[in-house]
Design a protein around this motif. Structure first.
Motif, PDB file in Angstrom:
ATOM      1  N   THR B  96      -0.320   9.716  21.194  1.00 60.19           N
ATOM      2  CA  THR B  96      -1.224   9.009  22.112  1.00 60.19           C
ATOM      3  C   THR B  96      -2.695   9.255  21.780  1.00 60.19           C
ATOM      4  N   SER B  97      -2.965   9.644  20.558  1.00 65.05           N
ATOM      5  CA  SER B  97      -4.362   9.801  20.161  1.00 65.05           C
ATOM      6  C   SER B  97      -4.822   8.518  19.471  1.00 65.05           C
ATOM      7  N   TYR B  98      -6.118   8.419  19.302  1.00 63.79           N
ATOM      8  CA  TYR B  98      -6.710   7.208  18.744  1.00 63.79           C
ATOM      9  C   TYR B  98      -7.139   7.466  17.302  1.00 63.79           C
ATOM     10  N   THR B  99      -7.668   6.448  16.666  1.00 64.37           N
ATOM     11  CA  THR B  99      -8.244   6.583  15.342  1.00 64.37           C
ATOM     12  C   THR B  99      -9.269   7.714  15.355  1.00 64.37           C
ATOM     13  N   PRO B 100      -9.275   8.554  14.320  1.00 67.22           N
ATOM     14  CA  PRO B 100     -10.130   9.748  14.337  1.00 67.22           C
ATOM     15  C   PRO B 100     -11.612   9.490  14.084  1.00 67.22           C
ATOM     16  N   TYR B 101     -12.231   8.660  14.926  1.00 70.59           N
ATOM     17  CA  TYR B 101     -13.655   8.382  14.767  1.00 70.59           C
ATOM     18  C   TYR B 101     -14.519   9.543  15.244  1.00 70.59           C
ATOM     19  N   GLN B 102     -13.980  10.402  16.129  1.00 71.82           N
ATOM     20  CA  GLN B 102     -14.710  11.587  16.589  1.00 71.82           C
ATOM     21  C   GLN B 102     -14.036  12.779  15.930  1.00 71.82           C
ATOM     22  N   PRO B 103     -14.471  13.149  14.746  1.00 72.95           N
ATOM     23  CA  PRO B 103     -13.725  14.138  13.956  1.00 72.95           C
ATOM     24  C   PRO B 103     -13.555  15.503  14.617  1.00 72.95           C
ATOM     25  N   GLU B 104     -14.527  15.916  15.454  1.00 69.97           N
ATOM     26  CA  GLU B 104     -14.425  17.257  16.055  1.00 69.97           C
ATOM     27  C   GLU B 104     -13.167  17.404  16.889  1.00 69.97           C
ATOM     28  N   ILE B 105     -12.671  16.300  17.440  1.00 73.61           N
ATOM     29  CA  ILE B 105     -11.476  16.363  18.288  1.00 73.61           C
ATOM     30  C   ILE B 105     -10.322  15.554  17.695  1.00 73.61           C
ATOM     31  N   SER B 106     -10.338  15.404  16.393  1.00 77.37           N
ATOM     32  CA  SER B 106      -9.249  14.691  15.716  1.00 77.37           C
ATOM     33  C   SER B 106      -8.849  15.379  14.421  1.00 77.37           C
ATOM     34  N   GLN B 107      -9.123  16.652  14.293  1.00 74.57           N
ATOM     35  CA  GLN B 107      -8.853  17.332  13.017  1.00 74.57           C
ATOM     36  C   GLN B 107      -7.363  17.332  12.676  1.00 74.57           C
ATOM     37  N   GLY B 108      -6.505  17.289  13.700  1.00 68.56           N
ATOM     38  CA  GLY B 108      -5.061  17.247  13.428  1.00 68.56           C
ATOM     39  C   GLY B 108      -4.705  16.012  12.626  1.00 68.56           C
ATOM     40  N   THR B 109      -5.110  14.860  13.131  1.00 68.02           N
ATOM     41  CA  THR B 109      -4.856  13.589  12.442  1.00 68.02           C
ATOM     42  C   THR B 109      -5.529  13.565  11.077  1.00 68.02           C
ATOM     43  N   LEU B 110      -6.775  13.984  11.019  1.00 72.53           N
ATOM     44  CA  LEU B 110      -7.541  13.898   9.770  1.00 72.53           C
ATOM     45  C   LEU B 110      -6.947  14.787   8.690  1.00 72.53           C
ATOM     46  N   GLN B 111      -6.558  15.989   9.048  1.00 74.03           N
ATOM     47  CA  GLN B 111      -5.985  16.865   8.027  1.00 74.03           C
ATOM     48  C   GLN B 111      -4.659  16.298   7.532  1.00 74.03           C
ATOM     49  N   ALA B 112      -3.855  15.758   8.434  1.00 69.80           N
ATOM     50  CA  ALA B 112      -2.571  15.186   8.016  1.00 69.80           C
ATOM     51  C   ALA B 112      -2.789  14.017   7.057  1.00 69.80           C
ATOM     52  N   VAL B 113      -3.784  13.195   7.322  1.00 68.96           N
ATOM     53  CA  VAL B 113      -4.043  12.065   6.424  1.00 68.96           C
ATOM     54  C   VAL B 113      -4.525  12.560   5.064  1.00 68.96           C
TER      55      VAL B 113
END
Lengths: 505, 447, 132
Positions: B96-113
């Motif tokens: 239920t998370s969104y596209t990681p446009y705010q990296p400080e609170i999306s590191q989980g998604t960003l690291q996985a990508v």
């Protein structure tokens, strides 16, 4: 490169457990495995014996060696670093981050949906075909369109399909038109989709009241314009009250009107794009119809058309079998004027199942309630925020509201800083710097999923940040302070791109 | 309605704060003539129990892996999916998370990508990978558009052995642009022929599937040399991603772009979607890459982190001059595949590929030893191959179905020159016993 | 309003390029105002040496983290040099836009373009008008 972070340790820094976690490849240990394979029940084969020389690879770089425990811990820890709708409000404008129902997840995992194949005979896919056909009908009814194709895999692909159909329409009538009219407030995919179809984009400015005016459209409308693309409500959250007249102007010169359906949530059960002069539109199942955003996808972008464009719909078309054809549903490919295929199969079927379950769960009253409460919520927030923040178009809004950065003048604090400071208060920020026509825009869409106390807490937080911007600007400019990573150097990422992990030499 | 929290008391409080007399009044900006005067004509709301029952009934009318033995591939592959995948992707912070446009609170998604991008580069032997595309077919289309931009040419040479749906999608994507489409025929052994004759200095791109639609392993090295001799780019399309674990990497053989479908890596067949398109390319094509890209950087404290980067290629900045109009990637499916590849690792993936090859070789030998059946194409194959049947594809597949087997794809439409034939796919899910039954059924013989 | 430099001895375009003539050779870059507006420059898409450019037409593209901008030729002629340093160090445009951050050199082959360009005062006026 700064090297991997320190090894995993629990940190009770007031935020509960929060682990550091390296990359998979840094965790990798030679010999570890996380898979199980049955013993081979057929004779072993040496690939070199059956494949041409030089065609068998010797090495598989780039894959880690990990146990299942390693993998589960790795991704579980990563997940704890993300914001999510299930954690709290995600007020992103034009994204409609509503609640993602768990029932939808359960039914999407039924084996008859999850483990079936797109090319199995239609007689063995009747459950899916019926669901898809009914979903098409429901979307048509909700939007006032005549026919729907579920095939496009995302909103942007739905737009692509829509503009392609418009192009096919004109070509079939023997006309070559070169231009598409697009409001300056439009989402970036709109001009990109037009350009992919070889059209020149003619931008139109909105009036001082934030909506498009018929004379502005009439001034640029000509026989060389294939279409006008319009979002309604628009990206300022305002209903395009002149839309019917604008559609008439476009239609009178033989053009068609494309509706970007991203903001459909505001209109459910209230008004229908098809009744307003829209000829073709796309839906975002991952916005209006509750399918989860998944960290960036998958979505689904079905497209709806009036009968005039139906011959150009993507194939295959799902239809009811008739008479001697038998019972049930079949696939029709006999559409010589179709734009063809956009997706390798039927589209994102898993999202159809979820959206279908959502529609069944809400029914007509529930859908209307979504629109009512979404619009109520946005107006409530506007009422709470307008004193301190500048509202560029001070009119009643629909499902979202837009603030500008004018109230920050003189502080040195930007919209971006405000967004980052909101994170410290526990919120994913609203959309920032969009639409482009508002300076330092902050675009807020609460959706109907948010209750009153949640709205009040959010408003309190945003007001507090506004006050901090005056009183202690440095605090805001250096935010976020409480996240596991502070602001990241995007310039460095773009100047010296590191797009994969590589072992140190 | 349980998804919408508002009580009547709360609604009144909010209307009061807004200064509106009723909920209806807040829609005053919608002119009355546009207002819908009737309820939407869709089925009335059903309870959770009723919805679940209705969906279960619909699902029950689709054949699936749980009800039949499975030998149908042709672009969507039946593979085993480890349980850890669904458990992990079902976590709310991923789903239920969104596209990681705010990296400080999306590191989980960003690291996985970032991890995914790394793995795709390793598998394809190329330098850069994007954060995925909708599916293999649109990935093939984007690859062609990339090559056209990079070479500033508009002639495209496409293998006639590319999946027919992929060919259709690429054509659709090119239909709005000035592009010349040239199709290379299939040789008698099942591979693509005639490339040398069709290439010239106007060619932007050669599009070749590996293994191809009929299962044949193509000569990628030769195709790359031919393409480069004319200044064109070679884009290799992969529909069965597992083949990358066994066959030499496209990049090592000279391909400039590798793209296709990664559904085989832990993504359910799902009646065709959502699936997972991938796209990788040589370094020199980096700025032409469509879609999202995740890059490594540091934060203000010097700690490593990840961000979306090189966004100026994309539609939200470049608008009409974007590399593509794509916005969404297939985020959650990408996560499934990244987890899958982590669980299997290099040895597991290789072992799995060898298993698929062994099953296919066994099936091929059984076919060769069964009167009435044959292997019409001599080219080497991986886990998919054409089988000639005695009467017709539909009849043979009908016999298989009577045995509880979905036996493959009828090839009458796509490859009529083979005579009555079906495309059979054997994965690790196919037991020896099921293969024996399939062969008997296709031949029309009693078990 | 932010401060920005507009050297007196240069000529300017309305699209925020500057030109410094030395005989027929004109160094070209973007102004301090432009680099501030764009933010951190991450990439400059340069034309090929030897290519022809026409005054007022696009000759390249400059990208920052969040924006893209076309580069317009202030003069017509042939591109005789491009600043290869920018491939590795695009930040030169931010740090020294009138010096080491130059972008290309155009040979005008005898044409005198100064009539169709803005002087420092006119360019300042143009920037002021846009900022309002």
């Amino acid at each position: 490169m700064s090297g991997p972070p320190p090894p995993a340790r629990a940190s009770n820094a007031g935020n509960g457990f929060s682990y550091e976690e390296p990359l998979l490849f840094e965790r990798s240990r030679p010999g570890r495995t996380g898979y199980s394979l049955a013993e081979l029940d057929v004779p072993e084969v040496d690939p070199a014996q059956v494949l041409p020389e030089g065609s068998v690879r010797a090495e598989l770089p780039g894959l880690p060696e990990l146990s299942e425990v390693d993998v589960v811990r790795h991704f579980t820890r990563l997940s704890t670093w993300n914001a999510a709708v299930d954690l709290g409000l995600y007020p992103l404008g034009s994204c409609t981050m509503k609640y993602n129902p768990k029932l939808n997840e359960k039914v999407a995992r039924l084996p008859g949906f999850a483990s079936a194949h797109p090319l199995q005979p239609p007689a063995l896919l009747q459950g899916f075909l019926e669901l898809a056909h009914q979903l098409e009908g429901a979307l048509a009814e909700v939007s006032g369109m005549d026919r729907v194709s579920l095939q496009p895999a995302a909103g942007a692909q739905g737009e692509l399909a829509g503009i392609m159909m418009i192009r096919a329409y004109h070509e079939h009538r023997g006309e070559r038109r070169h231009k598409v009219l697009i409001p300056e407030s439009a989402h970036g995919t709109n001009p990109a989709s037009a350009a992919l179809n070889g059209y020149q984009v003619i931008p139109i400015a909105s009036g001082d009241d934030g909506v498009l005016h018929p004379d502005a459209v009439a001034a640029v409308m000509s026989d060389d314009v294939a279409a006008l693309m319009i979002t309604n409500p628009n990206t300022l959250g305002l209903f395009e009250e002149h839309i019917a007249r604008i559609a008439e102007i476009v239609h009178a010169r033989g053009g068609l009107v494309y509706g970007d359906g991203a903001n459909l949530n505001a209109l459910l059960g209230i008004a229908r794009p098809g009744d307003l002069g829209i000829d073709v539109m796309h839906f975002n199942l991952h916005k209006t119809f509750s399918t989860p955003h998944g960290g960036g996808g998958p979505g689904a972008g079905p497209v709806g058309v009036k009968n005039v464009l139906a011959p150009h719909l993507p194939v295959p078309v799902i239809r009811r079998l008739e008479g001697s054809e038998g019972q049930g549903y079949g696939l029709d490919y006999d559409f010589p004027l179709s734009i063809g295929r956009l997706h390798g199969n039927f589209g994102n079927v898993g999202m159809f199942v979820r959206a279908f379950a959502y529609l069944r769960s809400l029914g007509p009253e529930g859908l209307r309630r979504c629109a009512e409460m979404a619009v109520l919520n946005a107006n409530y927030l506007l009422a709470r925020l307008r004193g301190r923040f500048h509202v560029p178009f001070d009119r009643p809004v629909m499902h979202e509201c837009v603030l500008s950065d004018r109230s920050l003048a003189g502080t040195g604090v930007t919209t971006l800083d405000v967004a980052k400071r909101l994170i410290d208060y526990g919120y994913h920020p609203p959309t920032v710097y969009f639409p482009l026509i508002v300076h330092g825009a902050l675009m807020i869409e609460p959706t109907e999923s948010e209750g009153l106390e949640g709205l009040d807490r959010f408003a309190d937080a945003l007001l507090a940040v506004g006050e901090e911007a005056q009183r202690d600007p440095e605090l805001v400019k250096r935010a976020p302070h409480h996240t596991r990573r502070s602001r990241l150097d995007e310039t460095r990422a773009a100047r010296r791109p590191i797009l994969r992990w590589q072992p140190e030499r | 309605m349980r998804y919408i929290p508002h009580t009547q008391a709360e609604i009144e409080q909010m209307l009061d704060a807004i200064g509106a007399p009723s909920v209806d009044a807040i829609f005053a900006t919608v002119p009355a003539k546009f207002r819908l005067q009737r309820p939407l004509q869709i089925p009335r709301a059903a309870s959770e129990q009723e919805v679940q029952a209705e969906l279960a009934a619909l699902a029950g009318r689709n054949a699936c892996l749980e009800t039949h033995d499975w030998f149908l591939g042709a672009g969507t592959y039946p593979h085993f999916i480890p349980s850890a995948i669904d458990a992990l992707v079902s976590r709310a912070e991923f789903m239920t998370s969104y596209t990681p446009y705010q990296p400080e609170i999306s590191q989980g998604t960003l690291q996985a990508v970032f991890e995914w991008q790394t793995m795709v580069c390793g598998l394809t032997g190329l330098d850069v990978s994007n954060a995925s595309l909708y599916d293999g077919a649109s990935a093939a289309a984007e690859a062609v558009l990339m090559a056209m931009r990079a070479t500033r040419r508009s002639r495209v040479v496409v293998s006639g052995a590319l999946h027919p749906h992929y060919r259709e999608v690429v054509r659709t994507y090119l239909s709005g642009l000035e592009a010349e489409w040239v199709e290379a025929g299939r040789a008698e052994d099942g591979r693509t022929q005639d490339l040398a004759a069709l290439l010239n200095d106007e060619t932007a791109c050669v599009l070749l599937q590996q293994p191809n639609f009929l299962g044949a392993v193509e000569d990628v090295r030769a195709a790359a040399a031919l393409a480069h001799a004319h200044g064109a780019r070679l884009a290799v399309v992969v529909t069965e991603a597992l083949s990358l674990a066994l066959l030499e990497a496209p990049g090592s053989l000279g391909a400039d772009i590798a793209c296709g479908e990664a559904q085989s890596f832990g993504v359910p067949m799902g009646i065709g979607g959502p699936h997972l398109g991938f796209l990788a390319a040589r370094e020199e094509l980096l700025r032409q890459l469509p879609g999202r890209l995740v890059g490594e950087t540091v934060d203000s404290e010097g700690r490593r982190g990840f961000v979306l980067t090189l966004s100026t290629r994309e539609q939200h900045i470049r608008r009409e001059r974007a590399t593509s109009n794509i916005c969404t990637n297939q985020g959650l499916c990408l996560l499934m595949a990244t987890i899958y590849l982590s669980l299997l690792g290099p040895r597991g993936l290789r072992r799995l590929a060898e298993t698929n090859l062994a099953k296919a070789q066994y099936a091929r030998r059984r076919v060769q030893g069964t009167p009435g059946l044959g292997l019409p194409l001599p080219a080497p194959t991986f886990n998919e191959f054409a089988v000639r049947v005695p009467d017709s594809g539909p009849a043979a597949l009908g016999r298989a179905l009577d045995q509880g087997i979905v036996g493959g794809l009828d090839l009458a439409a796509e490859a009529p020159e083979l005579g009555p034939a079906v495309l059979v796919c054997t994965t690790e899910l196919a037991s020896r016993e099921a293969i024996d039954r399939l062969v008997a059924a296709l031949a029309g013989r009693p078990r | 309003m932010a401060n920005f430099e507009i050297p007196d001895d240069l000529l300017y375009t309305p699209e925020d390029e500057w030109a410094r003539g030395d005989g027929d050779r004109f160094h070209v870059g973007i102004t301090d105002y432009a680099q501030q507006q764009l933010g951190d420059i991450v990439f400059v898409d340069l034309p090929e040496v030897g290519s022809e450019v026409t005054q007022g037409q696009v000759f390249g593209v400059i990208e920052s983290v969040k924006a893209v901008s076309d580069l317009y030729a202030p003069v017509s002629g042939q591109v005789v040099e491009v600043n290869e340093e920018l491939a590795d160090r695009p930040e030169l445009v931010n740090e020294d836009c009138y010096g080491d951050g130059w972008i290309i050199v155009i040979d005008t082959r005898g044409e005198d373009p100064s009539d169709s360009l803005l002087d420092a005062a006119a360019y300042l006026k143009h920037v002021d008008e846009r900022s309002e």
